[in-house]
Structure formats: C-alpha cells, structure tokens
Design a protein around this motif. Structure first.
Motif, short mmCIF file in Angstrom:
data_model
loop_
_atom_site.label_atom_id
_atom_site.label_comp_id
_atom_site.label_asym_id
_atom_site.label_seq_id
_atom_site.Cartn_x
_atom_site.Cartn_y
_atom_site.Cartn_z
N UNK A 602 0.85 -1.19 0.00
CA UNK A 602 0.00 0.00 0.00
C UNK A 602 0.88 1.24 0.00
N UNK A 603 0.91 1.94 -1.13
CA UNK A 603 1.63 3.21 -1.24
C UNK A 603 0.65 4.29 -0.77
N UNK A 604 0.71 4.58 0.51
CA UNK A 604 -0.27 5.50 1.12
C UNK A 604 -0.17 6.87 0.48
N UNK A 605 1.03 7.36 0.34
CA UNK A 605 1.32 8.56 -0.43
C UNK A 605 2.76 8.45 -0.88
N UNK A 606 3.33 9.50 -1.46
CA UNK A 606 4.68 9.37 -1.98
C UNK A 606 5.72 9.13 -0.90
N UNK A 607 5.36 9.32 0.36
CA UNK A 607 6.34 9.18 1.45
C UNK A 607 6.18 7.91 2.27
N UNK A 608 5.10 7.16 2.07
CA UNK A 608 4.84 6.04 2.98
C UNK A 608 4.36 4.81 2.21
N UNK A 609 5.07 3.71 2.41
CA UNK A 609 4.75 2.43 1.81
C UNK A 609 4.75 1.36 2.90
N UNK A 610 3.72 0.53 2.92
CA UNK A 610 3.69 -0.65 3.80
C UNK A 610 3.43 -1.87 2.92
N UNK A 611 3.97 -3.03 3.33
CA UNK A 611 3.84 -4.21 2.50
C UNK A 611 3.90 -5.48 3.34
N UNK A 612 3.46 -6.56 2.74
CA UNK A 612 3.58 -7.88 3.34
C UNK A 612 3.72 -8.91 2.24
N UNK A 613 4.39 -10.04 2.54
CA UNK A 613 4.60 -11.06 1.51
C UNK A 613 4.75 -12.43 2.13
N UNK A 614 4.43 -13.43 1.32
CA UNK A 614 4.66 -14.84 1.65
C UNK A 614 5.38 -15.44 0.45
N UNK A 615 6.51 -16.10 0.68
CA UNK A 615 7.29 -16.63 -0.44
C UNK A 615 7.93 -17.95 -0.05
N UNK A 616 8.11 -18.79 -1.05
CA UNK A 616 8.78 -20.08 -0.88
C UNK A 616 10.14 -20.04 -1.56
N UNK A 617 11.14 -20.61 -0.93
CA UNK A 617 12.45 -20.73 -1.53
C UNK A 617 12.94 -22.16 -1.43
N UNK A 618 13.80 -22.55 -2.32
CA UNK A 618 14.33 -23.91 -2.29
C UNK A 618 15.74 -23.93 -2.86
N UNK A 619 16.45 -25.01 -2.59
CA UNK A 619 17.70 -25.31 -3.29
C UNK A 619 17.66 -26.77 -3.69
#
Length: 874
Positions: A602-619
């Motif tokens: 969420x880019x609230x305005x040009x000065x503030x961004x909040x985010x969340x993520x879920x990701x999988x990694x492997x080797x």
C-alpha cells in the motif's frame, strides 16, 4: 534480549503507524491522496522529496524502481557509497548490510547467508549474480568456495533479503546478492579512476590502481566501456620455523599456555598477501532506438600467497599485532619419505574466472523483451598444509614431529551456461505490471583433491606402533608398516587420498509475476516459478584412505563377517584377497520444484509504503559417492544401513525448502529529513541439507537432517538534521535455531534451540555519519563508521548438549570496529585519508582446536590500516 527485540518491534511498528496516520489526516482534512503520488512507479527514479541526494534505482523486481518504492527488503549501494565506506570485497559488504553474514569456516570453505539461512553443505542458499548471470557454486567434497567479484567499476550492489525463488530461481533460498556493472554510454564520454596506498600495523603496504572509460564510437548507435584494476592486499601474518613443545597434552591449559614454541629459523613475514586483477570490456549497439545489444566480458584473477587467515595464539602477541603460525618444513630421512607434488613452502591459491555475456533489450511498445546469454568459466587451484590434521589422524603424537609435512592439492572448476528470456510490460496504464519468462542452465563442476604425506610410512617402519595397528603385524607380517596393515596398500603415486568429483546440474524453468494496483496505491502481487532440475554425478576415488578392501589390521579376508582367516604374511599389500577396490560410479536425481510468491503493498502517499509477503524458496538436492569401508562401524552406529544391515551411506539427498513471511514499511518523515526502511520476518526451514561427519575415517556425507526457524527484523535509518550532516543506522536482529534436536545414531549434532552454524551474530548494528563543509572553493568532509556484532549463540562445539562440545572453545564474543575517513573534493577529484580498524581491535573471531589436542588456532580483524585514496570521476 527480549527488551531489545521489543524495542526494535516498537520502532518498526511506529513507522507503519505514522504512515497510516498521515494518510488518515489527509482524508480528514477533506482531501484525498494524490493519484500521481499514490502509484508506486509514479515518479520513478525521482530525487528524494527533501532534495537530500539522488535515490538509487534498483531492479530487484526485474524492472527499474526507486529503492523506496520496492515492496521487499533491499539494501543498495552506489559506487560512490562503496568508495566512501571503504568497501573492497564481500567481507566489507557484510559488515555494512543488515542480515548479511559472511564467514570462512576453513580456507576452502566460505559461507554467505542472509537472514540466518546458512549451510556449508549441498547447494548454495544465497544467489550470487553478476548482472543477470548466476555464479554461485555447489559443495563438492571439500570444495565449497564461491567466487565474488571485486568492488571496482560497479554501478551498484543490491542485497535482496528473503527468498527470491520466483524471479531468481534455485539458490536464492535466503536471498540474493547482485553485482551490477555499468554499461557503455551512447551519448557522452565518462570515466572513473581510483588509486590507493596504505600500510597495516605489523604488516606490509597495500596498493591499488584502476580506471574505466566509456563513451560513444558512433553517437547514439555504438558505444564502448573498458576498465582495468589491480590491487595488492598486504600480508600481516608471519610464519616461523621452530620446535613445538607440549605443555598441556589435552590442551586444558588454554590457547596461550598449552604449547611452547622454540624458534629455530627466521621464517617468513607477512605471508598472507594477495593480488587481484579485474578486466572488463563491453560494447552497446543500438541499431534502432528500440533495440539495444550489449556483448561484454568480465575477467578476474586472484592470487593468495598464503591462504589461511588463522594464527596460533601460543606463538603470537595479539596486543602487539604480532600474529604467527608455524612453518612446517618437510625432510627426507630415515623416518620421512619424499613428498610428491610441487611441495610449496606456503599455501597458495589461484582463482580466476571469465564471464562473457550477451544482453539484448527490445522495446516493442507495451511489451519489452530481455534476453541474457552467458557462460561462466572458473578455475581454482589451492594447496593447503594438512600437517596438523594428518598427524592427528594417522599418529598418536599430540603435535607434528620435526620434518613432518602433509599437503592437500585442490582443483575446482565451474563451467556454467545460462540463458534467460523474459517478456515484461504494463497494462491499463501502469496499473498492472507483469513479467514472464523462461530460464535454462547447465552447470558442470569438478572438485579434485589429492593428499600427499611424508610420514605415513616412514614413522611406523622403524618399529614404533602407529595409530592403526602394529608394525610387522597382521595381515602382512614383518617389514610392513602399521599403516599398510590397516589400509591394505601403501601410498598410490605418493598420495594417501585421491578424489575426483564430477557433477552436472541442469535446470529448465518457467516463471511469471504480476503486480496489480487494484485501487489507487493498493497493489497485490502473485508470482510462480515451475522448474525441472536434474543433478548427475560421477565420482572416482583412490588411495589407501579410500580403499573399500581395508583389512584394518586383521588376519582376515577384508569385509568378511565372520572372519575368514588369512595366514599372516601369506600375501603382500594389494595381493590376492587384499586387492584394492575403490568407489567408481555415479547417480542421478530429478526434481520438479514449484516456488510461489504472494504479496500486498500500500503506497499511502509518496512518502509512505507498507507491504507484506509470503514466499517459498528452495535449493536443489544432489547425489554423492559411497564412503569407504573404514567408515562402516560408525555408519552402522548412526543407523545408515541397507536392508541386510550392512553399512551404507546415502547416495542422494533431496531439496530443502523455506517458507518466509514478511511485513515491512518504507517511510520519509519530517519533509524527507528522516527516512526509514523496516521489516519483520519469520522463516520456516524444512529438511535441511546437513553435513554429517564420520570421525573414524575423517569423511562426511550430506543428508536431509533437521528443521529450523529464523525470525527477526531489520531497520535502516537515514537522518539529515542539518545542512551538510548525514547520519545513518542499519540494525538487524536474526535468531535462527533448530526446532528439535538433530540426533544421528544417538549422537546429538545440534540441540533443540541451538543456532544454525554460519548464521552469524543475532544483533548487528552499523552506525555512520558524514559532515560536509566548505574548504575555500572546494568541499571537505569527515566520515565515521562503527560496526557492532553481538555474541554468537551456542551451537556444535560450543553447545554443552552437543556430542562435539568442547569446554575450551567459547562462543565468539561481541565485536566492535571503527573506520574513519577525512577528505576534500576538488570538482571531479576526491582525495581522502582513511583509517580502517581505527582502534586496532583484535577480537577472537575464530577460535578452534584440533580434536582435543593442545593445538589452538584463531582469527581476528586485519590490524589498523591507514592510507590515502584518490578517486576521479567525469
């Protein structure tokens, strides 16, 4: 510790709360969030709102975005920033970057990890890229060192924290480090040059010189870039010839008092110097305004005169910056045979690679095509002194005798071909950004090792009992050494251990990611990578240590159970039932991993961004050869047996995976004077590829053993309280620990709650400040950087619950390091005086000892280094 973690959480949440409050306040005033400013890509690579310098543009999401608009945790450094903070190599980068850890567990082993996802076994856990090309290595036997490009003529370095499997594939399990080179300039000439000279306390002088030039050959059509750089890093460790006297056979007197050293020769000063040379050339051809073709070649050669960085505390004066290790000198006499091979006095290493690549960019309007074709060719040759380890393994002496020498010759090659093609573009204006592509790679890697020794046969032949039996005893009788009676044969071409490991890893993958701004400022992300990974290996073993037909000092047919007797002296080594047998063969594994990613920002305005993520990694998983019969008893003890109860080490291991959960915020406050980037993460790691050691035969194998959790957060702060003054802080907390005890055959490798080896210090803090001030018509500056690492958690030899626990080896303590620089800028010329490790700190950062013997080694920081740097840009 709980108070510290609570404090950082409060700071992280405060940034998000402030951002939400700012947006609410705008709406309460009857206004709305500005549509142009609300879009993450609205102002692209614009200057920071406050005007406090240019913000770095990164390509962490495979498209250009301002660092403050990227909804993942990223640290990025421009070339000028790297120069200001004295970054010359990966060690320096790890010092400045929260969550990044670099360690050297041995001269042949370097481990780079992000957010505690660290493993010195199997495939790499961290992706390493030069531009678009992956270059990380896989563990093969004792060969596990990665190649790292040296820091010169780089556009920037990006460190992406957290799994990046969707866009960067296998090996990006914990994150990615990208070294981005600048391209040719089609419109104007530009250049960069840097020179430096310095001296190290207790050591020699270092120096470097390099230059790059870029510009048009045909304006707007054809351009070039060339660069060349050379650096000599001074040595500061000495080697001395002498006699070791044992004062405490079990080493319980401690590192300084268990041995006495009586010098008998001059030895060698400052032996651990190294050279590095980097050459790069690139052309850019733009036949039309929409097509850009860039062929390039990157060449790097490193030479380390004496590779180990460890010294012996019993021989050294740390307070006086006099760090010493013994120089073992081989002899040929009644107890020593000639040592085969080059037999260098030191432990040299040559490491070179070249990387030709072809990058094509085609702008087709709403769609862009990017193609990268590359071939990474690497060769590393290393000689290491194994005198101490082989003395421990093959004799009963606490320290090597005069004239003893054992070496190990390593050869590692990588030949990696990779091809990536991707399409990317925008839909519905810039509300939907997408990327889709395919990736293919074929990586061939070879790891060879040969170990000669001049005292295996010499010592037991004069009548002394060896570690493995009795001279003149079973099965071969009078005239044969205990070593031959145990291993069944003598040295093969002068070598006790011969190994050639060949591997081929092939990957084919399709990937895609979509970022959709569903409403103004609110973007959802979904990505997926589907791959097919095939790993093949072919191994050949030789030498007595790898003989599968070892009699082990018994008058029995080898491997017979119950014993089939053989008359003592009826056969000589290698004859009849004692004919040697070695592992020769290979195997293959295939996996089809799928790595998704989901996120919201969420880019609230040009000065503030909040985010969340879920990701999988492997080797990817892998395969390996069987261990020799000398390991059988311990393999059975550990439960590694076939259906008939016979010892059998695993020939394959599978991929391990992580699931990462992250929330973060990026905020600019007080009109841009204060900038924050913060994140919290939680990582679950399953079926970890782990190295299992078999002490009785000094061998190891990889198996999927144990689960772990990594959790913590990081906070980056930039503050400009007044004109000319810049303050910064990078703070990270990472706790990576095993979920349950890792127990193999009743032997506790790691206890529940103990740390993952190589995961680094839980707390890392880097504070920096720079003040710019006028000096006549020029600009002066003074800068300081302070780095703190907290005490390491207990694991392995430092954990009282683990079987390998050693009371004499404490966990690595907290460390402090201060660097300073004062300079003046004359238009394009920047001249500065610097002091690295200003306070000449010499903490213990690698104390270890050889299997409960009185031999201790340690590592520390490079002593205080003072010098002058001149950089010129136009």
């Amino acid at each position: 510790m709980r108070n510290r973690l609570s404090l950082i959480r409060m700071v992280l949440l405060a940034g998000s709360a402030f951002a939400s409050g700012a947006a609410s306040a705008q709406e309460a005033d009857g206004g709305s969030v500005d549509e142009a400013a609300s879009s993450p890509a609205a102002d692209g690579a614009e200057k920071a709102v406050s005007g406090y310098g240019d913000e770095i543009v990164v390509t962490a999401t495979r498209r250009e975005e301002s660092l403050s608009r990227v909804p993942i945790s990223v640290s990025a450094y421009s070339q000028e920033q790297l120069d200001r903070q004295g970054v010359k190599a990966i060690d320096d980068l790890a010092r400045l970057t929260p969550g990044l850890n670099f360690s050297t567990g041995s001269p042949r082993l370097n481990v780079i990890s992000i957010r505690g996802v660290s493993s010195p076994a199997g495939a790499s856990t961290t992706g390493l890229y030069i531009d678009e090309t992956p270059i990380q290595a896989r563990l093969l036997g004792n060969s596990s060192s990665n190649a790292f490009p040296r820091v010169f003529d780089l556009e920037r370095i990006e460190v992406l924290r957290g799994p990046q499997g969707t866009l960067f594939g296998a090996g990006a399990q914990g994150g990615v480090v990208r070294f981005i080179t600048p391209g040719p300039n089609l419109r104007e000439f530009e250049g960069y040059a840097r020179a430096e000279v310095s001296t190290t306390v207790g050591g020699d002088e270092s120096y470097e010189a390099g230059a790059s030039l870029a510009g048009p050959i045909i304006d707007d059509v054809l351009a070039f870039r060339i660069s060349a750089w050379h650096r000599r890093d001074a040595g500061w460790l000495d080697k001395k010839i002498g006699t070791l006297q044992v004062l405490s056979p079990t080493g319980t007197a401690g590192p300084d008092a268990s041995l006495n050293f009586v010098p008998s020769g001059l030895g060698y000063a400052d032996v651990n110097w190294s050279d590095a040379t980097v050459l790069r050339a690139a052309l850019t051809w733009e036949p039309t305004p929409d097509i850009r073709i860039t062929p390039s070649i990157f060449y790097q050669r490193e030479y380390a005169h004496d590779l180990p960085r460890a010294y012996w505390p019993a021989l050294s004066d740390e307070e006086g910056s006099d760090f010493v290790s013994p120089q073992f000198v081989s002899s040929v006499d009644s107890t020593h045979i000639p040592l085969v091979g080059a037999n260098p006095e030191f432990e040299p290493s040559k490491n070179r690679f070249y990387l030709p690549s072809l990058l094509i960019n085609w702008d087709m309007g709403p769609i862009s095509l990017v193609s990268n074709t590359a071939y990474f060719d690497r060769l590393q040759e290393t000689t290491l002194d194994y005198t101490v380890s082989h003395n421990r393994t093959y004799t009963t002496r606490p320290v090597p005798a005069a004239g003893d020498r054992a070496l190990s010759y390593f050869l590692t090659t990588q030949k990696n071909f990779s091809q990536e093609v991707r399409l990317q573009g925008e839909l519905f204006g810039d509300r939907l950004n997408w990327v889709a592509g395919g990736f293919y790679s074929k990586n061939k890697q070879i790891g060879d090792q040969k170990n000669p020794n001049n005292f295996y046969l010499g010592m037991p032949r004069i009548g002394a009992s060896g570690r493995f039996g009795v001279t003149g005893g079973a099965p071969f009788g009078p005239g044969y050494s205990a070593y031959e009676n145990y291993f069944g044969i003598g040295l093969v071409d002068g070598y006790a251990y011969i190994r050639e490991l060949n591997s081929t890893e092939e990957q084919l993958a399709a990937f895609g990611q979509v970022d959709w701004e569903v409403i103004d400022g609110l973007t959802v992300t979904a990505g997926l990578r589907a791959a097919k990974a095939t790993f093949e290996y072919y191994n050949e073993y030789g030498g007595p240590a790898n003989n599968l037909n070892q009699p082990q000092g018994r008058a029995c047919v080898p491997n017979s159970n119950p014993c089939v007797p053989v008359p003592v002296g009826a056969y000589g080594p290698g004859e009849g039932p004692f004919a040697p047998a070695f592992v020769v063969g290979g195997g293959k594994t295939t996996e089809k991993p799928i790595t998704p990613k989901f996120g919201v920002s969420w880019q609230i305005d040009r000065d503030h961004l909040v985010y969340g993520s879920v990701a999988k990694g492997y080797r990817t998983g892998g395969a390996q050869g069987l261990l020799p019969s000398a390991c059988d008893a311990q393999l059975i003890q550990y439960g590694y047996v076939d259906d008939n109860g016979n010892a059998r080490s695993p020939e394959t291991y599978t991929s391990d995976v992580v699931w990462s959960y992250e929330v973060g915020a990026k905020n600019r406050l007080l009109g841009g004077m204060l900038q924050l980037a913060s994140s919290l993460f939680y990582v679950k790691w399953k079926d970890i590829q782990t190295s299992v050691s078999i002490n009785t035969c000094t061998q190891s194998f990889v198996d999927n053993v144990g689960d772990a959790t990594s959790k913590g957060g990081d906070l980056l702060v930039q503050l400009h309280p007044m004109d000319g003054l810049s303050l910064g802080a990078a703070i990270a907390y990472t706790k990576t620990s095993f979920d349950e005890a890792t127990i193999v055959g009743g032997r506790t490798l790691y206890s529940k709650g103990s740390a993952i080896p190589g995961s680094g210090a839980p707390w890392t803090v880097t504070l920096s400040g720079q003040y710019d001030f006028p000096v006549a018509a020029n600009e002066g500056y003074v800068r300081g950087d302070y780095t703190y690492n907290s005490r390491y958690p207990r694991t392995g030899v430092t954990d009282p619950v683990a079987t390998s626990y050693d009371l004499m080896i404490p966990p690595r303590g907290e460390t402090h390091q201060v660097n300073a620089r004062v300079g003046i800028r004359f238009d394009e010329l920047d001249v500065s005086v610097f002091a690295d490790n200003l306070l000449n700190a010499h903490p213990s950062i690698g104390l270890s000892r050889s299997n409960r013997t009185p031999i201790y080694t340690d590592e520390t920081f490079r002593p205080r280094t003072i010098g002058v740097t001149a950089a010129y840009r136009f």
